[in-house]
Motif scaffolding. Structure first.
Motif, PDB file in Angstrom:
ATOM      1  N   ASP A 184      -5.947   1.974 -16.592  1.00  0.00           N
ATOM      2  CA  ASP A 184      -5.428   2.228 -17.499  1.00  0.00           C
ATOM      3  C   ASP A 184      -3.855   1.714 -18.447  1.00  0.00           C
ATOM      4  OD1 ASP A 184      -4.916   4.909 -16.387  1.00  0.00           O
ATOM      5  OD2 ASP A 184      -5.734   5.510 -17.239  1.00  0.00           O
ATOM      6  N   GLY A 185      -3.288   1.881 -16.755  1.00  0.00           N
ATOM      7  CA  GLY A 185      -1.900   0.941 -16.946  1.00  0.00           C
ATOM      8  C   GLY A 185      -0.563   2.718 -17.013  1.00  0.00           C
ATOM      9  N   THR A 186      -1.396   3.362 -16.344  1.00  0.00           N
ATOM     10  CA  THR A 186      -0.820   4.900 -15.556  1.00  0.00           C
ATOM     11  C   THR A 186      -0.657   4.462 -14.068  1.00  0.00           C
ATOM     12  OG1 THR A 186      -3.057   5.780 -15.508  1.00  0.00           O
ATOM     13  CG2 THR A 186      -1.967   6.170 -17.763  1.00  0.00           C
ATOM     14  N   THR A 187       0.541   5.550 -13.745  1.00  0.00           N
ATOM     15  CA  THR A 187       0.788   5.335 -12.040  1.00  0.00           C
ATOM     16  C   THR A 187       0.735   7.009 -11.809  1.00  0.00           C
ATOM     17  OG1 THR A 187       1.831   3.527 -13.222  1.00  0.00           O
ATOM     18  CG2 THR A 187       1.897   4.862 -10.705  1.00  0.00           C
ATOM     19  N   ALA A 188      -0.009   6.662 -10.541  1.00  0.00           N
ATOM     20  CA  ALA A 188      -0.467   8.273  -9.529  1.00  0.00           C
ATOM     21  C   ALA A 188       0.722   8.031  -8.258  1.00  0.00           C
ATOM     22  CB  ALA A 188      -1.623   7.858  -8.920  1.00  0.00           C
ATOM     23  N   SER A 189       1.866   8.708  -7.826  1.00  0.00           N
ATOM     24  CA  SER A 189       1.974   8.887  -6.632  1.00  0.00           C
ATOM     25  C   SER A 189       2.315   9.507  -5.798  1.00  0.00           C
ATOM     26  CB  SER A 189       3.128   8.233  -7.671  1.00  0.00           C
ATOM     27  OG  SER A 189       4.786   9.146  -8.053  1.00  0.00           O
TER      28      SER A 189
END
Length: 401
Positions: A184-189
């Protein structure tokens, strides 16, 4: 062959388990729901380290489709290791030039279970035996990589998605963070130190009496290279073998007259095992009162390595109980909470006898997450990102501040 990190040995296959352990490998077989995961995905590497040395990157591991060990080039093409020898022979040069300071570079990572190594200033030395790859083992002063500043991340990419983590199970060294861009284009880091966290960790270790400062390794020019894990501290004599004895003895005394309850599965809270100590042995029973497994009184090596007397096979009884015990010993929560694992972090590392290496790492992480010991994922305190349909992965080389 890859030296196994002593944690979380849930594997897609036995050959993969020899490379990595853990949630990375708790992926099972390929899932039809995620069959669209491409054969390679981009890994964007950003150099925010502030260091001027040339960076070298390596992608080493096991090809999931064949079980063969090897390396991948910048395009994600797999190359099997050639036959090794005895004594070990030099491995092919698998180094990929990394980004310059302040720059980024993108490589492709294939369906692998392996490690992304990165080094500063010098290429790493890899050799091959008849059994496979020989990894760096810097607890050995004769290891050719002893004076090289380097680190690594672990990952598995398969048809079920990407599992990518930072790790300090073997050592704390060059800082970095990992991330994934979701469909969905979101980023987790995760894995990023708080401002001042790199120096803060070493300051904390130097200030901790009892030999903990001896875990720190420096180069002859004064460069701080890393801190070894306490398990390797025991093996090298940096830490005394008795470093955890007082806490272990107190735990054994407590559960001679009271019961330790372990509920190892968060999705099955009704599954509980009950531990009581008799002599030097803790016996665990199930709901019927039948003994399901027993543990000899552990020593510090068993605790820090989550092995030996706290061995954790990939089963549904002993392994899950042992993982929970190991986490409780390292976090020193077994005396304050007889219901394990802990639901929160408030009591972690508060006893004077604890895994001070892990304590210092977690205290300096921006999100509190880390793999500071083998089963740091018990209770979901690990530095791991996952997505079933990843667009891109990230590895950021962070400042040494």
């Amino acid at each position: 062959m890859f030296r196994t990190l002593r944690h979380r040995l849930l594997a897609v296959g036995s050959s993969i388990a020899m490379v990595l352990g853990g949630p990375l490998l708790a992926t099972g077989v390929s899932s039809p729901a995620h069959a669209a995961v491409p054969e390679t995905i981009p890994l964007k590497i950003t150099n925010n380290s502030g260091r001027g040395e040339q960076v070298y990157v390596y992608n080493l591991g096991t090809q999931l489709s064949t079980g063969r060990q090897g390396w991948a080039d910048a395009n994600g093409t797999f190359h099997p290791w050639p036959a090794g020898g005895n004594p070990p022979t030099p491995a092919p040069d698998a180094a990929i030039p990394g980004p310059a300071p302040g720059q980024s570079a993108t490589i492709r990572i294939p369906k692998f279970s392996g490690r992304i190594y990165f080094s500063y200033g010098r290429k790493l030395v890899f050799r091959l035996t008849t059994g496979g790859l020989v990894q760096p083992a810097v607890q050995n002063p004769a290891d050719p990589n002893r004076d090289i500043l380097f680190n690594w991340s672990e990952y598995t990419l398969n048809d079920s998605g990407l599992w990518l983590n930072s790790t300090q199970v073997d050592m704390f060294s060059a800082p970095y963070a990992v991330g994934v861009q979701r469909a969905d284009g979101t980023t987790a880091s995760t894995g990023r130190l708080r401002p001042g966290g790199y120096h803060g960790f070493f300051t904390a270790l130097r200030g901790q009496p009892g030999g903990w400062a001896n875990l720190i390794q420096t180069r002859s020019d004064g460069t701080v290279l890393r801190a070894l894990s306490p398990l390797y501290g025991l093996e090298t004599g940096a830490l005394p073998a008795s470093v955890m004895d007082d806490y272990i003895n107190r735990v054994w005394r407590k559960y001679t007259t009271s019961t330790l309850t372990v509920r190892p599965f968060s999705d099955r809270p009704g599954t509980a095992y009950h531990g009581r100590v008799s002599g030097d042995v803790m016996h665990f029973t199930d709901g019927t009162g039948a003994v399901v497994t027993s543990f000899q009184k552990p020593d510090a090596s068993s605790v820090f390595g989550c092995h030996k007397r706290l061995d954790a096979p990939n089963d549904q009884v002993r392994g899950p109980i042992s993982r929970t015990l190991c986490a409780g010993f390292n976090r020193s929560t077994l005396l304050v909470n007889s219901e394990q694992p802990d639901s929160g972090t408030a009591d972690f590392y508060r006893d004077a006898v604890t895994n001070h290496y892990a304590r210092a790492i977690h205290a300096q992480m921006a999100d509190g997450k880390a793999y500071a010991f083998a089963f740091d994922d018990v209770g979901n305190h690990e530095s791991l990102v996952h997505d079933g349909n990843p667009r891109q992965a990230y590895l950021t080389l962070d400042p040494f501040s």
